[in-house]
Scaffold this active site. Structure first.
Site, PDB file in Angstrom:
ATOM      1  N   HIS A 114       0.820  -1.209   0.000  1.00 21.97           N
ATOM      2  CA  HIS A 114       0.000   0.000   0.000  1.00 21.97           C
ATOM      3  C   HIS A 114       0.860   1.268   0.000  1.00 21.97           C
ATOM      4  O   HIS A 114       0.320   2.371  -0.005  1.00 21.97           O
ATOM      5  CB  HIS A 114      -0.882   0.000   1.246  1.00 21.97           C
ATOM      6  CG  HIS A 114      -0.064  -0.181   2.486  1.00 21.97           C
ATOM      7  ND1 HIS A 114       0.539  -1.382   2.796  1.00 21.97           N
ATOM      8  CD2 HIS A 114       0.304   0.676   3.449  1.00 21.97           C
ATOM      9  CE1 HIS A 114       1.228  -1.253   3.911  1.00 21.97           C
ATOM     10  NE2 HIS A 114       1.112  -0.005   4.340  1.00 21.97           N
ATOM     11  N   LYS A 126       9.840  -9.726  -1.765  1.00 19.36           N
ATOM     12  CA  LYS A 126       9.750 -10.758  -0.728  1.00 19.36           C
ATOM     13  C   LYS A 126       9.744 -12.129  -1.369  1.00 19.36           C
ATOM     14  O   LYS A 126       9.384 -12.284  -2.541  1.00 19.36           O
ATOM     15  CB  LYS A 126       8.530 -10.559   0.158  1.00 19.36           C
ATOM     16  CG  LYS A 126       7.209 -10.796  -0.504  1.00 19.36           C
ATOM     17  CD  LYS A 126       6.118 -10.737   0.562  1.00 19.36           C
ATOM     18  CE  LYS A 126       4.750 -10.966  -0.075  1.00 19.36           C
ATOM     19  NZ  LYS A 126       3.716 -11.225   0.908  1.00 19.36           N
ATOM     20  N   ASP A 278      -5.618  -2.757  -2.447  1.00 18.75           N
ATOM     21  CA  ASP A 278      -4.405  -1.936  -2.345  1.00 18.75           C
ATOM     22  C   ASP A 278      -3.439  -2.173  -3.505  1.00 18.75           C
ATOM     23  O   ASP A 278      -3.782  -2.807  -4.499  1.00 18.75           O
ATOM     24  CB  ASP A 278      -3.701  -2.205  -1.013  1.00 18.75           C
ATOM     25  CG  ASP A 278      -3.101  -3.595  -0.961  1.00 18.75           C
ATOM     26  OD1 ASP A 278      -3.633  -4.492  -1.637  1.00 18.75           O
ATOM     27  OD2 ASP A 278      -2.088  -3.789  -0.258  1.00 18.75           O
ATOM     28  N   ASP A 280      -0.921  -4.136  -4.128  1.00 21.56           N
ATOM     29  CA  ASP A 280      -0.638  -5.494  -4.612  1.00 21.56           C
ATOM     30  C   ASP A 280      -1.830  -6.438  -4.472  1.00 21.56           C
ATOM     31  O   ASP A 280      -1.687  -7.648  -4.683  1.00 21.56           O
ATOM     32  CB  ASP A 280       0.592  -6.071  -3.905  1.00 21.56           C
ATOM     33  CG  ASP A 280       0.399  -6.218  -2.395  1.00 21.56           C
ATOM     34  OD1 ASP A 280      -0.354  -5.412  -1.816  1.00 21.56           O
ATOM     35  OD2 ASP A 280       0.992  -7.134  -1.804  1.00 21.56           O
ATOM     36  N   ARG A 283      -5.038  -6.395   0.277  1.00 27.38           N
ATOM     37  CA  ARG A 283      -5.882  -5.745   1.290  1.00 27.38           C
ATOM     38  C   ARG A 283      -7.273  -5.476   0.736  1.00 27.38           C
ATOM     39  O   ARG A 283      -7.456  -5.410  -0.475  1.00 27.38           O
ATOM     40  CB  ARG A 283      -5.278  -4.410   1.717  1.00 27.38           C
ATOM     41  CG  ARG A 283      -3.958  -4.564   2.402  1.00 27.38           C
ATOM     42  CD  ARG A 283      -3.458  -3.231   2.911  1.00 27.38           C
ATOM     43  NE  ARG A 283      -2.249  -3.446   3.690  1.00 27.38           N
ATOM     44  CZ  ARG A 283      -1.831  -2.686   4.678  1.00 27.38           C
ATOM     45  NH1 ARG A 283      -2.515  -1.604   4.999  1.00 27.38           N
ATOM     46  NH2 ARG A 283      -0.738  -2.965   5.344  1.00 27.38           N
ATOM     47  N   THR A 345       1.468  -9.706  14.388  1.00 28.36           N
ATOM     48  CA  THR A 345       1.190  -9.040  13.109  1.00 28.36           C
ATOM     49  C   THR A 345       2.097  -9.612  12.025  1.00 28.36           C
ATOM     50  O   THR A 345       3.299  -9.773  12.236  1.00 28.36           O
ATOM     51  CB  THR A 345       1.453  -7.535  13.262  1.00 28.36           C
ATOM     52  OG1 THR A 345       0.465  -7.006  14.148  1.00 28.36           O
ATOM     53  CG2 THR A 345       1.363  -6.808  11.928  1.00 28.36           C
ATOM     54  N   GLU A 365      -6.440  -6.487  11.422  1.00 22.98           N
ATOM     55  CA  GLU A 365      -7.027  -5.146  11.450  1.00 22.98           C
ATOM     56  C   GLU A 365      -6.532  -4.278  10.300  1.00 22.98           C
ATOM     57  O   GLU A 365      -7.170  -3.305   9.934  1.00 22.98           O
ATOM     58  CB  GLU A 365      -6.734  -4.467  12.787  1.00 22.98           C
ATOM     59  CG  GLU A 365      -5.258  -4.457  13.224  1.00 22.98           C
ATOM     60  CD  GLU A 365      -4.335  -3.623  12.382  1.00 22.98           C
ATOM     61  OE1 GLU A 365      -4.757  -2.536  11.963  1.00 22.98           O
ATOM     62  OE2 GLU A 365      -3.196  -4.077  12.139  1.00 22.98           O
ATOM     63  N   LYS A 377      -3.154 -12.906   2.340  1.00 31.19           N
ATOM     64  CA  LYS A 377      -4.455 -12.272   2.439  1.00 31.19           C
ATOM     65  C   LYS A 377      -4.898 -11.897   1.034  1.00 31.19           C
ATOM     66  O   LYS A 377      -4.063 -11.780   0.129  1.00 31.19           O
ATOM     67  CB  LYS A 377      -4.416 -11.085   3.380  1.00 31.19           C
ATOM     68  CG  LYS A 377      -3.443  -9.981   3.032  1.00 31.19           C
ATOM     69  CD  LYS A 377      -3.448  -8.985   4.186  1.00 31.19           C
ATOM     70  CE  LYS A 377      -2.641  -7.740   3.879  1.00 31.19           C
ATOM     71  NZ  LYS A 377      -1.241  -7.846   4.275  1.00 31.19           N
ATOM     72  N   ARG A 497       1.924   2.681  16.001  1.00 28.95           N
ATOM     73  CA  ARG A 497       0.512   2.366  15.848  1.00 28.95           C
ATOM     74  C   ARG A 497      -0.080   2.153  17.241  1.00 28.95           C
ATOM     75  O   ARG A 497       0.484   1.405  18.059  1.00 28.95           O
ATOM     76  CB  ARG A 497       0.310   1.092  15.035  1.00 28.95           C
ATOM     77  CG  ARG A 497       0.911   1.132  13.637  1.00 28.95           C
ATOM     78  CD  ARG A 497       0.198   0.112  12.734  1.00 28.95           C
ATOM     79  NE  ARG A 497       0.937  -0.196  11.525  1.00 28.95           N
ATOM     80  CZ  ARG A 497       1.033   0.590  10.454  1.00 28.95           C
ATOM     81  NH1 ARG A 497       0.455   1.781  10.468  1.00 28.95           N
ATOM     82  NH2 ARG A 497       1.702   0.206   9.382  1.00 28.95           N
TER      83      ARG A 497
HETATM   84  C1  G16 Z   1       1.802  -6.317   5.822  1.00 30.01           C
HETATM   85  C2  G16 Z   1       1.651  -7.657   6.482  1.00 30.01           C
HETATM   86  C3  G16 Z   1       0.453  -7.661   7.385  1.00 30.01           C
HETATM   87  C4  G16 Z   1       0.546  -6.512   8.377  1.00 30.01           C
HETATM   88  C5  G16 Z   1       0.721  -5.202   7.642  1.00 30.01           C
HETATM   89  C6  G16 Z   1       0.973  -4.046   8.577  1.00 30.01           C
HETATM   90  O1  G16 Z   1       0.725  -6.101   4.964  1.00 30.01           O
HETATM   91  O2  G16 Z   1       1.503  -8.681   5.531  1.00 30.01           O
HETATM   92  O3  G16 Z   1       0.408  -8.887   8.028  1.00 30.01           O
HETATM   93  O4  G16 Z   1      -0.600  -6.473   9.171  1.00 30.01           O
HETATM   94  O5  G16 Z   1       1.836  -5.288   6.790  1.00 30.01           O
HETATM   95  O6  G16 Z   1       2.167  -4.280   9.246  1.00 30.01           O
HETATM   96  P1  G16 Z   1       2.848  -3.158  10.131  1.00 30.01           P
HETATM   97  O7  G16 Z   1       1.822  -2.824  11.176  1.00 30.01           O
HETATM   98  O8  G16 Z   1       4.071  -3.816  10.685  1.00 30.01           O
HETATM   99  O9  G16 Z   1       3.119  -1.971   9.259  1.00 30.01           O
HETATM  100  P2  G16 Z   1       0.947  -5.501   3.512  1.00 30.01           P
HETATM  101  O10 G16 Z   1      -0.426  -5.350   2.956  1.00 30.01           O
HETATM  102  O11 G16 Z   1       1.660  -4.188   3.739  1.00 30.01           O
HETATM  103  O12 G16 Z   1       1.781  -6.506   2.806  1.00 30.01           O
END
Ligand code: G16
Length: 544
Positions: A114, A126, A278, A280, A283, A345, A365, A377, A497
Site C-alpha cells: 500500500h 519478498k 491496495d 498489490d 488488502r 502481526t 485489522e 491475504k 501504531r
Molecule cells: C503487511 C503484512 C500484514 C501486516 C501489515 C501491517 O501487509 O503482511 O500482516 O498487518 O503489513 O504491518 P505493520 O503494522 O508492521 O506496518 P501488507 O499489505 O503491507 O503486505
C-alpha cells in the site's frame, strides 16, 4: 549463454520487515542492491536450482527492470523454469495461487504493498515458500544473514525477455513461461463462490456497486471477474488501469486514502456496496451504503456466515487473528465452538496454522482477510465473499453487521498511526511503556481496571518457534484493550501504531459513533505513552 560472476559487498540494511524488504526506489537502484538480496535468496533456497520459481509484482515503478534482472539471475543460478505473470504483473494473492497450483519451489513478489510508488516512492521484494505463503522468520533470517556476508552474485549477459507475450522463451537452459496473470486466480474464485447467485444479484437491477482498484494491480482482476464474469455494469471498477505511480495516489484502501470511493458510498445516492483493494491486491476495505465495516468486524462476520458460502459450507476448522485485531472474531469462535488463535502481526504467522489445517479463515485489522485457498491475504476474495453473502442473505451490509452485533456484541475499534516519527524517540517510547507493565495489573485508569499488561510473545503451536516483542498489550477487565506497536513496513523513520478496542454487549448502546466511544481510551493511551512529549505530535497522521 555466458554466466557472469559479479563481485559485490554486503549492505547492512537488508533485514526483511513485517512483509519482505521495503525501501525507497532510489535505494533499490543503488548498484548491486537488488542483486545482493536476490542472490541471497538463491544461496539459501538451494532447491530453486533445478526447480521452478514464480515471479511477478504489483506493477509499480521499477517492477519491469527488476523482473528482467531477476530472470537473468534465476537462469544464472540454475533455476529450470521461471513462471512470470504477463507484463511482469501478479497480484500477491494470485502469485500465491500460482505457486501452489503449479507445485513450484516458491516465488519472488515485487511490491511495497500500500506504500506509494513512482521514482520517489517505495519498492519491495519478498520471497514466498512452496506453500504459497510469505517466508517464515527462519527463512527470512537466513536470507538476511546471507546478505551480511555476500561477496558475489551470478547473472547472465542476455537480451531482455519479452514480458508481454504469453508463451515460453528460453534463456540458456532455463524456460521462461509468461502466463496470463489473472486466469488461474479467477478460476479459483469461481470454485469458492456461487457466481450464479452473484450474477443474479447484479442482474436484478436493484443492486449497485463500485470497486476502487486505486490504479493498482487489482484493476485487470476486478474487471474480468466483476464486470465480465459476474455481469456487473461496465464502470463498476473505478481507477482500474494499473499505473507505475498509482495515479500519484496512495494505494491504501482505508477511509482516508480511498476518499473517492467513500464519497460514492455516502449520501442519498450512495451505492449499495463499495470495496477497494491496495497496491498489490491483498488488502480490502468493505463499505455499505453510508456504512464502514471495520476489517476486524469483516472477519467476524465472515466467520459467522461462512456456512452460506459454497467454498466454506462444510464448516471451518478454526479461525485466527493478529494480536492487534479486535476480539470480535473470538466471540464468534466461542459461540460456534471453534478454535481461535492470536498471532503476531504479519501474514506469515498464519502459514503454519493454515498448512496444519487448524484454521480456515484468518484476518488482520490492517485491512486484510483470507482463507486456506491461498497463503496470502486476498482483497478480491474478501469482496467476493461479501458479494456472495449479500446475494444469499438478501440484506444490506449495514443490516448484516448490525444483526451480527446484536447477536455477538460489538467491538468498537480504531487505530491511530503516528507516521514518520524519529526512530529513536519511537523506541524510547516503547521502552518507557515496558517499564510500566509490571505495576499496571489491578490499577484503575479513568474507570477501566487493568486485567493484564505485557509485551506479546507468540509460540507457534505447530513448530514451537517463539516470536517475542510483538507489541505492548494492556487489557482491561471490561474487555477493552490498548495495544502499541511499531510498524514493520514503513520506509521513513518509525511509525507508531496505537490500537484501541472497546466491547459493548448492550444492543441499546451499539449504534453510537466510534470516535465518541473511544475517546476515554484514546486519552489513557496517549497519556500513558507520553506521545506528545516524546514524539512532538499532538495528533495522529492517520486514524482508521
Ligand atoms: C503487511 C503484512 C500484514 C501486516 C501489515 C501491517 O501487509 O503482511 O500482516 O498487518 O503489513 O504491518 P505493520 O503494522 O508492521 O506496518 P501488507 O499489505 O503491507 O503486505
Amino acid at each position: 549463454m555466458k554466466i557472469l560472476t559479479i563481485s559485490t559487498r554486503p549492505f547492512s540494511d537488508q533485514r526483511p520487515g513485517t512483509s519482505g524488504l521495503r525501501k525507497k526506489v532510489r535505494i533499490f537502484r543503488t548498484p548491486h542492491y537488488l542483486e545482493n538480496f536476490v542472490q541471497s535468496i538463491f544461496d539459501t533456497r538451494t532447491d530453486l536450482s533445478g526447480g521452478t520459481l514464480v515471479l511477478g509484482g504489483d506493477g509499480r515503478y521499477y517492477n519491469r527492470q527488476a523482473i528482467q534482472t531477476i530472470i537473468c539471475m534465476a537462469a544464472a543460478n540454475g533455476v529450470a523454469r521461471v513462471i512470470v505473470g504477463q507484463s511482469g504483473l501478479l497480484s500477491t494473492p494470485a502469485a500465491s495461487c500460482v505457486i501452489r497450483k503449479y507445485h513450484t519451489n516458491g516465488g519472488i513478489i515485487l511490491s511495497a504493498s500500500h506504500n506509494p510508488g513512482g521514482p520517489d516512492g517505495d519498492f519491495g521484494i519478498k520471497f514466498n515458500t512452496a506453500n504459497g505463503g510469505p517466508a517464515p522468520e527462519g527463512v527470512t533470517g537466513a536470507i538476511y544473514a546471507r546478505t551480511r556476508e555476500i561477496s558475489q552474485y551470478r547473472t547472465l549477459a542476455a537480451d531482455e525477455i519479452d514480458l508481454d507475450t504469453i508463451g515460453t522463451q528460453s534463456l540458456g537452459e532455463t524456460r521462461v513461461e509468461i502466463i496470463d496473470a489473472v486466469a488461474d486466480y479467477a478460476a479459483l474464485m469461481e470454485e469458492l463462490f456461487d457466481f450464479e447467485r452473484i450474477r443474479q444479484l447484479f442482474g436484478s437491477g436493484q443492486f449497485s456497486m463500485r470497486f476502487d482498484a486505486m490504479h493498482a494491480i487489482t484493476g485487470p482482476y476486478a474487471k474480468l471477474i466483476l464486470e465480465t464474469m459476474l455481469g456487473a455494469e461496465p464502470g463498476t471498477v473505478i481507477n482500474g488501469d494499473p499505473s507505475e505511480d498509482f495515479g500519484g495516489g496512495h494505494p491504501d484502501p482505508n477511509l482516508v486514502h480511498a476518499h473517492e470511493l467513500v464519497a460514492l458510498a455516502s449520501g442519498p445516492d450512495a451505492v449499495d456496496f463499495a470495496a477497494a483493494s491496495d497496491g498489490d491486491g491483498d488488502r480490502n476495505m468493505i463499505l455499505g451504503r453510508n456504512f464502514f465495516v471495520t476489517p476486524s468486524d469483516s472477519l467476524a462476520v465472515m466467520a459467522a456466515n461462512a456456512r452460506h458460502i459454497k467454498g466454506y459450507a462444510g464448516g471451518l476448522s478454526g479461525v485466527a487473528r493478529s494480536m492487534p485485531t479486535s476480539q470480535a472474531v473470538d466471540r464468534v469462535a466461542e459461540a460456534l465452538g471453534l478454535d481461535c488463535y492470536e498471532t503476531p502481526t504479519g501474514w506469515k504467522f498464519f502459514g503454519n496454522l493454515l498448512d496444519a489445517g487448524r484454521i480456515t479463515l484468518c484476518g488482520e485489522e490492517s485491512f486484510g482477510s483470507g482463507s486456506d485457498h491461498v497463503r496470502e491475504k486476498d482483497g478480491l476474495w474478501a469482496v467476493l465473499f461479501w458479494l456472495n453473502l449479500l446475494a444469499v442473505r438478501n440484506r444490506s451490509v449495514q443490516e448484516i453487521v448490525q444483526e451480527h452485533w446484536r447477536k455477538f456484541g460489538r467491538n468498537f475499534y480504531t487505530r491511530h498511526d503516528y507516521e514518520g516519527i524519529d526512530a529513536e524517540a519511537a523506541s524510547d517510547l516503547m521502552a518507557h511503556l515496558e517499564t510500566l507493565l509490571a505495576d499496571l495489573p489491578g490499577t484503575t485508569l479513568d474507570g477501566h481496571t487493568v486485567g493484564y499488561a505485557d509485551n506479546f510473545a507468540y509460540t507457534d503451536p505447530v513448530d514451537g518457534s517463539v516470536s517475542e516483542n510483538q507489541g505492548i498489550r494492556i487489557g482491561f477487565t471490561d474487555g477493552s484493550r490498548i495495544v502499541y506497536r511499531l510498524s514493520g513496513t514503513g520506509t521513513e523513520g518509525a511509525t507508531l501504531r496505537v490500537y484501541l478496542e472497546a466491547c459493548e454487549t448492550d444492543p441499546g448502546k451499539q449504534d453510537r459513533e466510534t470516535a465518541g466511544v473511544m475517546q476515554p481510551l484514546v486519552g489513557i493511551a496517549t497519556r500513558m505513552a507520553e506521545i506528545e512529549s516524546r514524539t512532538g505530535r499532538r495528533e495522529p497522521t492517520v486514524i482508521t
